[in-house]
Design an enzyme around this catalytic site. Sequence first.
Site, mmCIF file in Angstrom:
data_model
loop_
_atom_site.group_PDB
_atom_site.id
_atom_site.type_symbol
_atom_site.label_atom_id
_atom_site.label_comp_id
_atom_site.label_asym_id
_atom_site.label_seq_id
_atom_site.Cartn_x
_atom_site.Cartn_y
_atom_site.Cartn_z
ATOM 1 N N ASP A 1 0.707 -1.354 0.103
ATOM 2 C CA ASP A 1 0.106 -0.040 0.024
ATOM 3 C C ASP A 1 0.882 1.409 0.071
ATOM 4 O O ASP A 1 1.987 1.191 0.199
ATOM 5 C CB ASP A 1 -0.758 0.028 1.153
ATOM 6 C CG ASP A 1 -1.896 -0.962 1.163
ATOM 7 O OD1 ASP A 1 -2.363 -1.632 0.283
ATOM 8 O OD2 ASP A 1 -2.643 -1.193 2.424
ATOM 9 N N TYR B 1 6.063 -9.935 7.142
ATOM 10 C CA TYR B 1 5.908 -8.618 7.205
ATOM 11 C C TYR B 1 6.219 -8.297 8.777
ATOM 12 O O TYR B 1 6.174 -9.168 9.396
ATOM 13 C CB TYR B 1 4.497 -8.241 7.110
ATOM 14 C CG TYR B 1 3.882 -8.283 5.539
ATOM 15 C CD1 TYR B 1 4.150 -6.933 4.982
ATOM 16 C CD2 TYR B 1 3.359 -9.097 4.914
ATOM 17 C CE1 TYR B 1 3.589 -6.647 3.591
ATOM 18 C CE2 TYR B 1 2.847 -8.973 3.762
ATOM 19 C CZ TYR B 1 2.966 -7.871 2.923
ATOM 20 O OH TYR B 1 2.519 -7.705 1.609
#
Lengths: 255, 255
Positions: free
Chosen positions: A52, A110
């Site tokens: 994002d 992540y």
Amino acid sequence: MRNLCMTVSYDGTAYNGFQIQPIGKTVQGEIERAMAMLTGEDVKIHGSGRTDAGVHARGQVFHVHTNASIPVSKWPVALNSRLPQDIVVLTAIEVPLLFHSRRSAKRKTYRYSIRTGKYPDVFRRNYEFHHYNPLRVHAMRDAMSALVGEHDFTTFTSIHSTKRSHVRTIYKAWLEEEGDVLHFYFTGNGFLYNMVRIIMGTLMRIGEGKMEAARMAAILAARDRSLAGPKAMAHGLTLWSVEYEELDFEREARQ
Amino acid sequence: MRNLCMTVSYDGTAYNGFQIQPIGKTVQGEIERAMAMLTGEDVKIHGSGRTDAGVHARGQVFHVHTNASIPVSKWPVALNSRLPQDIVVLTAIEVPLLFHSRRSAKRKTYRYSIRTGKYPDVFRRNYEFHHYNPLRVHAMRDAMSALVGEHDFTTFTSIHSTKRSHVRTIYKAWLEEEGDVLHFYFTGNGFLYNMVRIIMGTLMRIGEGKMEAARMAAILAARDRSLAGPKAMAHGLTLWSVEYEELDFEREARQ
């Protein structure tokens, strides 16, 4: 025609995400521009997944088909000299033509980072979410463990998700403390849109004492986005690594 | 009228240095603007010293005279909410009216950071000088030791220096290794214009094998700027801390 697989790190602050968008600078757009400058080819790169706007990468992976004859070892430096300073290609290797950075990926990790305390660290401000009040670390760690395993993660994905299946496996979820900074790591076979950020928004509620750690398993089982916390800010999130069978980027980087 | 002493950290990347200049954004200008917003007073802050354009601070110190009645403990958060994100005030204490952040300073420490290796760290790119080739760490360490003590540092200051005396004392000079990053620390009673950057440019020549470490003492004694190396890039430099008698900012920060 060769298939090249590269790892790239980037500071996502200035970008409208990894993938090319109708509006805004993207990491993919910058890399394709640099490749065109280098080779004269108008190529398309294929990332292991999107990140994002504002999300960073330590080890994003992409592949690209090229006819350029530049030796593979020369690619990182040649691209870096044509890229802005907030994008750095770290490794390049030649892979079989059928290799696909997204479809061949086995595991992704992540990291989400939160600094607690009165003040942000000015040098890490774009990479750590600043949380003024202390967080209940033990409760957050307990709640994380409920996420490990194969689950339907509908609770933790955007209601705009268009994926047919929301079943994913989280192999490992762990928390490391570094002074006032909490680093949350998640390793899985894939992550849904906004999944880590919604998990983090929920963990922060638990850390703030607004939700019990024991609720995590129940809200996961409910498959209901409205039970989770808000989506955490993008800038605390970093795509840490992408793993493949028979590819070892860390080893490549040392060579 | 009160005299307040504050420590401030900043990312110097976007600034034309600490001190107000005819052209460009400065750290001082931003802090004075934030103080005017907070208090309505048109005050002037006094830093412990300038930092050049692009140079950072972990613990710059300034003092300011104010009639505002805001409790001293409230100042950092009140200012930070009115400052850009690349400037963070860390502590505020009330000090005697005669305290002066520059004249009362006893010791200052600067740090210069160099990353060696093929690639910069994208998240540290504005805070570390990137040096592609390896450096001879032992030779650099040897050369640093020649700087310790009271010396005339004319060799290591800008030819535009207007100071009457170039005699300064370096109390300590040391090198820490952190993976591929070298951190050079210098603690002294004061530093001349560009002094740390010219020392670093000279140390890099030594690290590259272009100058012998043993030359350091001789070029220092020669008081001749032309014998030193070039001025190193600003972005590797950070004003690490400023020390005063009877003030302990680290202790304040923990309270």
